[in-house]
Write an enzyme that holds these catalytic residues in place. Sequence first.
Site, PDB file in Angstrom:
ATOM      1  N   GLN A   1       0.942  -1.320   0.021  1.00  0.00           N
ATOM      2  CA  GLN A   1       0.022  -0.159  -0.061  1.00  0.00           C
ATOM      3  C   GLN A   1       0.705   1.242  -0.084  1.00  0.00           C
ATOM      4  OE1 GLN A   1      -3.308  -0.038   2.770  1.00  0.00           O
ATOM      5  NE2 GLN A   1      -3.318   2.097   2.988  1.00  0.00           N
TER       6      GLN A   1
ATOM      7  N   CYS B   1      -6.094   1.959   1.007  1.00  0.00           N
ATOM      8  CA  CYS B   1      -6.418   0.419   0.921  1.00  0.00           C
ATOM      9  C   CYS B   1      -7.357  -0.133  -0.006  1.00  0.00           C
ATOM     10  CB  CYS B   1      -6.191  -0.125   2.438  1.00  0.00           C
ATOM     11  SG  CYS B   1      -7.869   0.458   2.921  1.00  0.00           S
TER      12      CYS B   1
ATOM     13  N   HIS C   1     -10.453  -1.480   7.309  1.00  0.00           N
ATOM     14  CA  HIS C   1      -9.476  -1.531   6.080  1.00  0.00           C
ATOM     15  C   HIS C   1     -10.103  -2.499   4.950  1.00  0.00           C
ATOM     16  CE1 HIS C   1      -5.342  -2.019   5.179  1.00  0.00           C
ATOM     17  NE2 HIS C   1      -5.144  -3.367   5.254  1.00  0.00           N
TER      18      HIS C   1
ATOM     19  N   ASN D   1      -4.753  -8.963   2.875  1.00  0.00           N
ATOM     20  CA  ASN D   1      -4.660  -7.958   3.333  1.00  0.00           C
ATOM     21  C   ASN D   1      -3.688  -6.826   2.455  1.00  0.00           C
ATOM     22  OD1 ASN D   1      -3.711  -5.526   4.770  1.00  0.00           O
ATOM     23  ND2 ASN D   1      -3.482  -6.715   6.673  1.00  0.00           N
TER      24      ASN D   1
ATOM     25  N   TRP E   1      -1.693  -4.615   3.002  1.00  0.00           N
ATOM     26  CA  TRP E   1      -0.324  -4.435   3.701  1.00  0.00           C
ATOM     27  C   TRP E   1       0.669  -5.533   3.160  1.00  0.00           C
ATOM     28  CZ3 TRP E   1      -2.476  -2.959   9.241  1.00  0.00           C
ATOM     29  CH2 TRP E   1      -2.976  -1.759   9.022  1.00  0.00           C
TER      30      TRP E   1
END
Length: 637
Positions: A72, A78, A249, A281, A283
């Site tokens: 990200q 996100c 998120h 995710n 991230w």
Amino acid sequence: MVVPYEAQSFSALRAKCRQDGRLFEDPLFPASDQSLFYQSNRIGRVTWKRPKELCSDPRLFVDGISAHDLHQGQLGNCWFVAACSSLASREALWQKVIPDWKDQEWDPAHSEAYAGIFHFCFWRFGEWVDVVIDDRLPTANGQLIYCHSNDPNEFWSALVEKAYAKMYGCYEALDGGNTADALVDFTGGVSEPMDLTEDSFKEDEDKRNQLFDRVLKVHNRGGLISCSIRALSAADMEARLDCGLVKGHAYAVTDVRRVRLGHGLLAFFRSDKLTMIRMRNPWGEREWNGPWSDSSEEWKKVSKSEREKIGVTVQDDGEFWMTFDDFVSNFTDLILCRLINTSYLSFHKTWEEAVMRGSWRRHDDPLQNRAGGCSNNKHSFLQNPQYVFDVKKPEDEVLICLQQKDRRASLRHGRGENLAIGFDIHRVELNRTFRMHTPQQKVGGSIYINSRSVFLRVDLMEGRYVIIPTTFDPGLEGDFLLRVFTDVPSECRELTQDQPPQTCWSGLCGYPSMVTQVHILKADGLARQDSDGVSDPYVIIRCEGDKVRSPVHKNTCSPAFDTKALFYRKKSNQPISIQIYNHNVLMDSFLGQVSLPAEQGRFQQTLHLTDKGDRRHSELPGTVTVAIVTSTVLTNV
């Protein structure tokens, strides 16, 4: 058809750069703070660098494209990165967003042909738009600030993000956006947001199974899916829960399937399969740590071959599996982006699409005002644009999406807030061709929200309907796109006229002096004409040479017709005829009729059916209940 964004032609610009022997510098999205922020720099010194300045051997893709490529960076997008993760798993989709990628890829053997220019395609307000960028990317301390790949040589994600930021005005415009919007921009599909805390999904196993089947169908048919856990306060945003999930998120759903339990041959004969879903995710780390997480004991219940088939890994790469039950228990929001198939050369369901472009515009004249606000504004609601469509099957699933022009690109000028929009659906007369002036039977409607689009999936009975797209408050102006998907063509069109127009023939042939709405509510006690002791009745309403016929009601002697017709009348002394017939294979048979006078006003009555012809005063079995509204003001109905 693809439209060049801001009239910039990729092929022409690249050819000119090659001819001049220079690298492209985009004048519309310069390497400066204005391309990063609305007002002022918020992150410190930024240096714009080309990929060749960041590594010796840059590539668009290293070992293909994958959801694991994306990280990200410093921007709160996100939602965009999650959408990119979903996109990366669908070759047919990313090749549309990243067109002719082989031609755009770096070619070390012909480095002199490289012109520092790329182009990407996004679906925007009803059309595909081709966005050109140069390859200068924002960096700090020699590292990309925003979206970047696992491999320092790979640049597709950073370049797609730059093109997307250009389309929305600057990078900051991508901070805190909506995954549903990005999924639509990547596909031209229709996003359906779902609240998993509603409809008893957690408590009701049947509803949960139905939801899983719907999610699986969207996934198997090439759609994109995202999910999140709602943050109820600023402190909640990106808070990590004990289970490893992060609030506020956006996660990309990268697989949905039924997983076979057991080992060896016996596993193939067992009927129990686990409903499971895989997420990532953005991230690239921090995963679910509950049952069926990467290294959990539960995976011992699944054979090695099955684990390999579905790609189970034990590394903190941000991707993880969980059961669908756990998913529904932990996540609060789900976005299903359907790819609407309109091709007849397909094994899957083919939808018929109607696309309408419209505007909300203020006007002092109520008959010309098209900015009436929602139904709370009783005096102006029906002044909004109106669109009529037909459902031609006994029952049909209808998808409706209302989209406004995204205002994020206008944030620099203080116009960044989207309008709160929504729509109502009213069931109307089967022959209505002019605008509604009084509310009819509301059969559905969307929520009102200040998002770019609102969506509704609704089952409707055969008949004619009017969609009224509105802003929540009256007097607000803007452009919108209305998309209606049905199983058979709906003949969707805008209602623009308030009443029959006066023509040069009106003096000779006459002009309507009154309007009458006939509502056949029901019939009771009809003759039993079929061998099985019932009938298949339908009703025909006739007035001054016009007629309207209802759908057939199967196997009943007491049909709830709920059928309306509208007549603009020149001969006020002519009665209206209502006839009921029984539908047969060879020839329909008569069940009875009534005649109605044309007096002004409104009334409801139940009438006994009579015979026709010379025997029209003879009563037949059954009654019909009718509601009539007649007015000499043609815009009163």
